[in-house]
Design a protein around this motif. Structure first.
Motif, PDB file in Angstrom:
ATOM      1  N   LYS A 209      -6.336  43.006  85.836  1.00  0.00           N
ATOM      2  CA  LYS A 209      -5.442  44.110  85.826  1.00  0.00           C
ATOM      3  C   LYS A 209      -4.321  43.748  86.638  1.00  0.00           C
ATOM      4  O   LYS A 209      -4.371  43.316  87.795  1.00  0.00           O
ATOM      5  CB  LYS A 209      -6.045  45.300  86.296  1.00  0.00           C
ATOM      6  CG  LYS A 209      -5.156  46.505  86.118  1.00  0.00           C
ATOM      7  CD  LYS A 209      -5.838  47.822  86.118  1.00  0.00           C
ATOM      8  CE  LYS A 209      -6.319  48.295  87.520  1.00  0.00           C
ATOM      9  NZ  LYS A 209      -7.226  49.360  87.334  1.00  0.00           N
ATOM     10  N   ASP A 239      -0.961  48.514  85.431  1.00  0.00           N
ATOM     11  CA  ASP A 239      -1.235  49.910  86.267  1.00  0.00           C
ATOM     12  C   ASP A 239      -0.022  50.326  86.900  1.00  0.00           C
ATOM     13  O   ASP A 239       0.411  49.644  87.939  1.00  0.00           O
ATOM     14  CB  ASP A 239      -2.551  49.591  86.935  1.00  0.00           C
ATOM     15  CG  ASP A 239      -3.015  50.905  87.968  1.00  0.00           C
ATOM     16  OD1 ASP A 239      -2.189  51.764  87.499  1.00  0.00           O
ATOM     17  OD2 ASP A 239      -3.918  50.903  88.498  1.00  0.00           O
ATOM     18  N   GLU A 265      -2.246  51.805  82.605  1.00  0.00           N
ATOM     19  CA  GLU A 265      -2.788  53.028  83.264  1.00  0.00           C
ATOM     20  C   GLU A 265      -1.716  53.787  84.311  1.00  0.00           C
ATOM     21  O   GLU A 265      -1.018  53.288  84.815  1.00  0.00           O
ATOM     22  CB  GLU A 265      -3.753  52.067  84.571  1.00  0.00           C
ATOM     23  CG  GLU A 265      -4.772  53.085  85.247  1.00  0.00           C
ATOM     24  CD  GLU A 265      -5.697  51.934  85.800  1.00  0.00           C
ATOM     25  OE1 GLU A 265      -6.141  51.024  85.251  1.00  0.00           O
ATOM     26  OE2 GLU A 265      -5.660  52.168  86.931  1.00  0.00           O
ATOM     27  N   GLU A 294      -8.249  57.985  87.883  1.00  0.00           N
ATOM     28  CA  GLU A 294      -8.716  57.936  89.366  1.00  0.00           C
ATOM     29  C   GLU A 294      -7.963  59.030  90.177  1.00  0.00           C
ATOM     30  O   GLU A 294      -8.532  59.243  91.181  1.00  0.00           O
ATOM     31  CB  GLU A 294      -8.056  56.563  89.677  1.00  0.00           C
ATOM     32  CG  GLU A 294      -6.598  56.334  89.765  1.00  0.00           C
ATOM     33  CD  GLU A 294      -6.342  54.930  90.237  1.00  0.00           C
ATOM     34  OE1 GLU A 294      -6.539  54.001  89.298  1.00  0.00           O
ATOM     35  OE2 GLU A 294      -5.866  54.723  91.159  1.00  0.00           O
TER      36      GLU A 294
HETATM   37 MG   LIG Z   1      -5.413  52.323  89.116  1.00  0.00          MG
END
Ligand SMILES: [Mg+2]
Ligand SMILES: C[C@H](O)[C@@H](O)CC(=O)C(=O)O
Length: 429
Positions: A209, A239, A265, A294
């Protein structure tokens, strides 16, 4: 052994100066000091349970205050009393007639609830054998019964019993697939990124990521670098940590689509369900999914994300929502909506805790590994008594009873803010 009554609850503000080396940095959190409000509960029969919630530095003291405010609701209860009707205990903490005003079930007070309940689950996890009925009785179905009834949840868990033993054996042998975020924090140089990525490849990692969202040209350069290193077959995820508006997210990710990310993300505000639905629809033709969770407040928000087809990957977090109780609801809802769960982990302690939840998801709920993997970040594990064990880019199942949430005492002492040795010596610099 009878568990006795809870007679003590201690909470500590534990912080690690990770910002010094830019570990954990992203487009919105440029200087995170990975931290925890760390809770220890004690019973009068001498048992202890350990729990935490994750934060990124300043503000941890506010979570500590919120945990203190919950203390009177916990003291004097016995574990047996709590687990005989865990749903009511969950509601006691989340629906207190005065304190719910500072939530409800969101923000600082919910982080505090997570830390306390994680400690209770740690205590309870030492006792084995939780049947589907018992687990379902821990879930508060208030606000989600229009999407998932108690009967449906039970049915999903009963179906999950088929083939359970085989899946347990598979996990003990192979472990649960993981991906790494450790190579490409936003504040890392290209040289660091190259070094860390080649080491990760040599260690067997197959999914990576990358933090994006600050400067498009930097993102293009960094994604190109990683894609070239990992080749076309391995997974790349990006992300943005909530950096963009909805239209901007679609445009920015379209620019990065040549690098074939599996998901983007947190492209925008974590509260914007319809915005995520719009982004999901726009990116679907490019083969890019949307992931989030998250910073998703609670099961009610997850319900709506799922109902609106706004996410293609559900990222549960062990410390953001109301502990195992609420995560059970989210896992079972994700299974009903057939959306894979790929947990958020990393931080401090998040990998330790969430590995239990994702193993449970595979063994008892989703029963599938298709499009599923759990985040791993290689920081701060040495501060835990039973740290995660990664073998060949897989989480190996923890073998010590409990929630793996107990920290090493000397680490807690040294990193307690502001008087622990580490912070005192930094303040003298
Ligand atoms: Mg994240
Ligand atoms: C501030 C945190 O490090 C955040 O960037 C973590 C995150 O988004 C992730 O691991 O995903």
């Amino acid at each position: 052994m009878p568990s006795g009554k809870i007679c003590g609850l201690t909470v500590k503000d534990v912080r690690f100066p990770t910002s010094l080396e830019q570990h954990g940095s992203d487009a919105m959190h440029t200087d995170p000091d990975y931290s925890a409000a760390y809770v220890i509960i004690e019973t009068d029969s001498g048992m202890r349970g350990f729990g935490l919630t994750f934060t990124v530095g300043r503000g941890t003291e506010i979570v500590v205050c919120a945990v203190e405010a919950l203390r009177p609701l916990v003291l004097g209860k016995s574990l047996d009393e709590i687990t005989a009707d865990f749903r009511s205990f969950y509601r006691l903490l989340t629906s207190d007639g005065q304190m719910r005003w500072v939530g409800p079930e969101k923000g600082v007070i919910h982080l505090a609830t997570a830390a306390v309940l994680n400690a209770v689950w740690d205590l309870w996890a030492r006792a084995e054998g939780k049947e589907p009925e018992k687990l379902v009785s821990c879930i508060d179905f208030r606000y989600i019964s229009d999407a998932l009834t108690e009967e449906e949840a039970l049915d999903i868990l009963h179906k999950g019993q088929e083939g359970k033993q085989q899946r347990e054996e598979d996990m003990l042998r192979e472990g649960y697939p993981a991906y790494t975020t450790s190579c490409a924090w936003l504040g890392y140089t290209d040289q660091q990124l190259t070094q860390l990525c080649s080491k990760a490849l040599a260690d067997g990692w197959t999914a990576f990521k990358v933090k994006v969202g600050a400067e498009l040209d930097d993102d293009i350069r960094r994604c190109r670098l990683i894609r070239q290193m990992i080749g076309p077959e391995k997974f790349l995820m990006i992300d943005a940590n909530q950096r963009w508006d909805v239209g901007e997210a679609v445009a920015w990710v379209t620019h990065l689509s040549e690098f074939q990310p599996l998901w983007v993300e947190e492209p925008t505000s974590p509260d914007d369900i319809l915005g995520h639905a719009h982004i999901s629809k726009a990116l679907a033709p490019l083969g890019i999914g949307v992931a989030s969770g998250e910073q998703c407040h609670n099961r009610v928000m997850f319900k709506q994300f799922l109902q609106a087809s706004a996410l293609q990957f559900v990222q549960i977090d062990s410390c953001r929502v109301g502990s195992v109780n609420e995560n059970l609801a989210i896992l079972i809802m994700a299974s009903k909506f057939n959306v894979p769960v790929c947990p958020h982990a990393g931080g401090v302690g998040l990998c330790e805790l969430v590995q239990h939840l994702i193993l449970f998801d595979y063994i008892c709920v989703s029963t599938s590994l298709d499009k599923r993997m759990c985040e791993y970040v290689d920081h701060l594990h040495e501060h835990f008594k039973n740290p995660t064990l990664i073998r060949n880019a897989h989480y190996m199942p923890p073998v010590v009873p409990g929630f793996s949430s107990e920290m090493v005492e000397s680490s807690v002492d040294k990193h307690t803010y502001p008087h622990g040795e580490v912070w005192r010596s930094m303040n003298q610099l």
